[in-house]
Design a protein around this motif. Structure first.
Motif, PDB file in Angstrom:
ATOM      1  N   GLN A 165       0.829  -1.207   0.000  1.00  0.00           N
ATOM      2  CA  GLN A 165       0.000   0.000   0.000  1.00  0.00           C
ATOM      3  C   GLN A 165       0.862   1.254   0.000  1.00  0.00           C
ATOM      4  O   GLN A 165       0.548   2.234  -0.677  1.00  0.00           O
ATOM      5  CB  GLN A 165      -0.949  -0.030   1.194  1.00  0.00           C
ATOM      6  CG  GLN A 165      -2.014  -1.112   1.118  1.00  0.00           C
ATOM      7  CD  GLN A 165      -2.940  -0.951  -0.069  1.00  0.00           C
ATOM      8  OE1 GLN A 165      -3.551   0.103  -0.254  1.00  0.00           O
ATOM      9  NE2 GLN A 165      -3.054  -1.991  -0.888  1.00  0.00           N
ATOM     10  N   LYS A 166       1.954   1.242   0.738  1.00  0.00           N
ATOM     11  CA  LYS A 166       2.876   2.383   0.735  1.00  0.00           C
ATOM     12  C   LYS A 166       3.521   2.542  -0.642  1.00  0.00           C
ATOM     13  O   LYS A 166       3.704   3.660  -1.131  1.00  0.00           O
ATOM     14  CB  LYS A 166       3.942   2.194   1.803  1.00  0.00           C
ATOM     15  CG  LYS A 166       3.416   2.309   3.230  1.00  0.00           C
ATOM     16  CD  LYS A 166       4.514   2.021   4.239  1.00  0.00           C
ATOM     17  CE  LYS A 166       3.971   2.079   5.666  1.00  0.00           C
ATOM     18  NZ  LYS A 166       5.024   1.725   6.664  1.00  0.00           N
ATOM     19  N   TYR A 167       3.864   1.414  -1.267  1.00  0.00           N
ATOM     20  CA  TYR A 167       4.435   1.446  -2.614  1.00  0.00           C
ATOM     21  C   TYR A 167       3.445   2.051  -3.603  1.00  0.00           C
ATOM     22  O   TYR A 167       3.805   2.897  -4.436  1.00  0.00           O
ATOM     23  CB  TYR A 167       4.813   0.023  -3.032  1.00  0.00           C
ATOM     24  CG  TYR A 167       5.013  -0.167  -4.510  1.00  0.00           C
ATOM     25  CD1 TYR A 167       6.178   0.254  -5.133  1.00  0.00           C
ATOM     26  CD2 TYR A 167       4.029  -0.781  -5.290  1.00  0.00           C
ATOM     27  CE1 TYR A 167       6.369   0.074  -6.497  1.00  0.00           C
ATOM     28  CE2 TYR A 167       4.200  -0.966  -6.645  1.00  0.00           C
ATOM     29  CZ  TYR A 167       5.375  -0.531  -7.250  1.00  0.00           C
ATOM     30  OH  TYR A 167       5.540  -0.707  -8.598  1.00  0.00           O
ATOM     31  N   LEU A 168       2.186   1.640  -3.510  1.00  0.00           N
ATOM     32  CA  LEU A 168       1.165   2.133  -4.424  1.00  0.00           C
ATOM     33  C   LEU A 168       0.961   3.643  -4.269  1.00  0.00           C
ATOM     34  O   LEU A 168       0.726   4.352  -5.243  1.00  0.00           O
ATOM     35  CB  LEU A 168      -0.158   1.395  -4.167  1.00  0.00           C
ATOM     36  CG  LEU A 168      -1.279   1.580  -5.193  1.00  0.00           C
ATOM     37  CD1 LEU A 168      -0.866   1.048  -6.558  1.00  0.00           C
ATOM     38  CD2 LEU A 168      -2.543   0.887  -4.715  1.00  0.00           C
ATOM     39  N   LEU A 169       1.073   4.126  -3.050  1.00  0.00           N
ATOM     40  CA  LEU A 169       0.864   5.540  -2.761  1.00  0.00           C
ATOM     41  C   LEU A 169       2.133   6.365  -2.930  1.00  0.00           C
ATOM     42  O   LEU A 169       2.151   7.555  -2.636  1.00  0.00           O
ATOM     43  CB  LEU A 169       0.327   5.703  -1.331  1.00  0.00           C
ATOM     44  CG  LEU A 169      -1.053   5.085  -1.070  1.00  0.00           C
ATOM     45  CD1 LEU A 169      -1.366   5.073   0.415  1.00  0.00           C
ATOM     46  CD2 LEU A 169      -2.137   5.842  -1.844  1.00  0.00           C
ATOM     47  N   GLY A 170       3.208   5.725  -3.388  1.00  0.00           N
ATOM     48  CA  GLY A 170       4.446   6.443  -3.612  1.00  0.00           C
ATOM     49  C   GLY A 170       5.256   6.706  -2.362  1.00  0.00           C
ATOM     50  O   GLY A 170       6.179   7.529  -2.362  1.00  0.00           O
ATOM     51  N   GLN A 171       4.925   5.996  -1.280  1.00  0.00           N
ATOM     52  CA  GLN A 171       5.621   6.205  -0.009  1.00  0.00           C
ATOM     53  C   GLN A 171       6.732   5.191   0.218  1.00  0.00           C
ATOM     54  O   GLN A 171       7.423   5.246   1.227  1.00  0.00           O
ATOM     55  CB  GLN A 171       4.605   6.132   1.138  1.00  0.00           C
ATOM     56  CG  GLN A 171       3.506   7.167   1.043  1.00  0.00           C
ATOM     57  CD  GLN A 171       2.379   6.910   2.024  1.00  0.00           C
ATOM     58  OE1 GLN A 171       2.398   5.955   2.789  1.00  0.00           O
ATOM     59  NE2 GLN A 171       1.375   7.785   1.997  1.00  0.00           N
TER      60      GLN A 171
END
Length: 208
Positions: A69-75
């Motif tokens: 989820q962090k990867y998807l949000l660019g985090q």
């Protein structure tokens, strides 16, 4: 009964984002349900339909991890494996149909992997190695999805793949590849539908 919405940092788990940022993101549960429905529709026999549906429901459960989820949000930078989780979960069932489902999920982006051997190390790309691989915690899938059943699809038709008492491995491999096609087509079509906002046209071509 309405399913509880899984939350991460106060937000629902997501499957895809609109690159332009103009539309709401696609919820992960919606994606899983739609891929399951499509895969089941594509499956040509009753024995394969349940296996195809289960593949669709579990193919992306790795996206329930906080890392993805962090990867998807660019985090978070770098690739996050989201295909191995469903394969490991199904492989625990131990029967042939579940193993075939696991193969399909493990390869739904990169292609069906080689089987490999028990000697393979977790960093290798074989199916045996993928089952040993450490993956991010994605156990929140249990709040939205049921524990996978031990499908018996290939077991129900395996007598048709017997030749003079010997296993017809070509028949079994074709069954596996058809199941894989059902999953991949369902996944690509639903993802394309979201990314293109439904503006995907099929047909209308000159006949052969």
């Amino acid at each position: 009964m309405k399913l509880q919405q899984v939350m991460v940092n106060g937000k629902p788990y997501l499957a895809h984002l609109d690159p332009a940022g103009k539309r709401p993101p696609q919820l992960l549960l919606d994606h899983l349900r739609q891929v399951a429905w499509l895969a089941e529709e594509f499956a040509p026999t009753p024995e394969m339909k349940e296996a195809a549906r289960q593949c669709g429901l579990l193919h992306d459960i790795g996206k329930y991890s906080g890392d993805f989820q962090k990867y998807l949000l660019g985090q978070k930078h770098g690739r996050v494996d989201h295909s191995t989780a469903g394969a490991q979960l199904l492989a625990k069932n131990g029967n042939l149909t579940s193993t075939m489902e696991a193969f399909c999920i493990a390869g739904h982006h990169a292609g069906l992997p080689d089987l490999g051997t028990n000697a393979d190390l977790p960093g290798e790309k074989t199916f045996a190695a993928r089952l040993k691989k450490a993956i991010p915690d994605c156990s929140s899938w249990r709040q939205e999805l049921k524990v996978p059943v031990q499908d018996q699809g290939i077991e129900q038709v395996i007598q048709d793949f017997q030749i003079q008492g010997k296993m017809d491995f070509i028949g079994c491999s074709l069954w596996l590849r058809m199941l894989y096609s059902c999953l991949v087509d369902g996944d690509f079509l639903d993802t394309e539908d979201y990314m293109q906002e439904g503006a995907v046209k099929r047909g209308g071509f000159v006949s052969l």
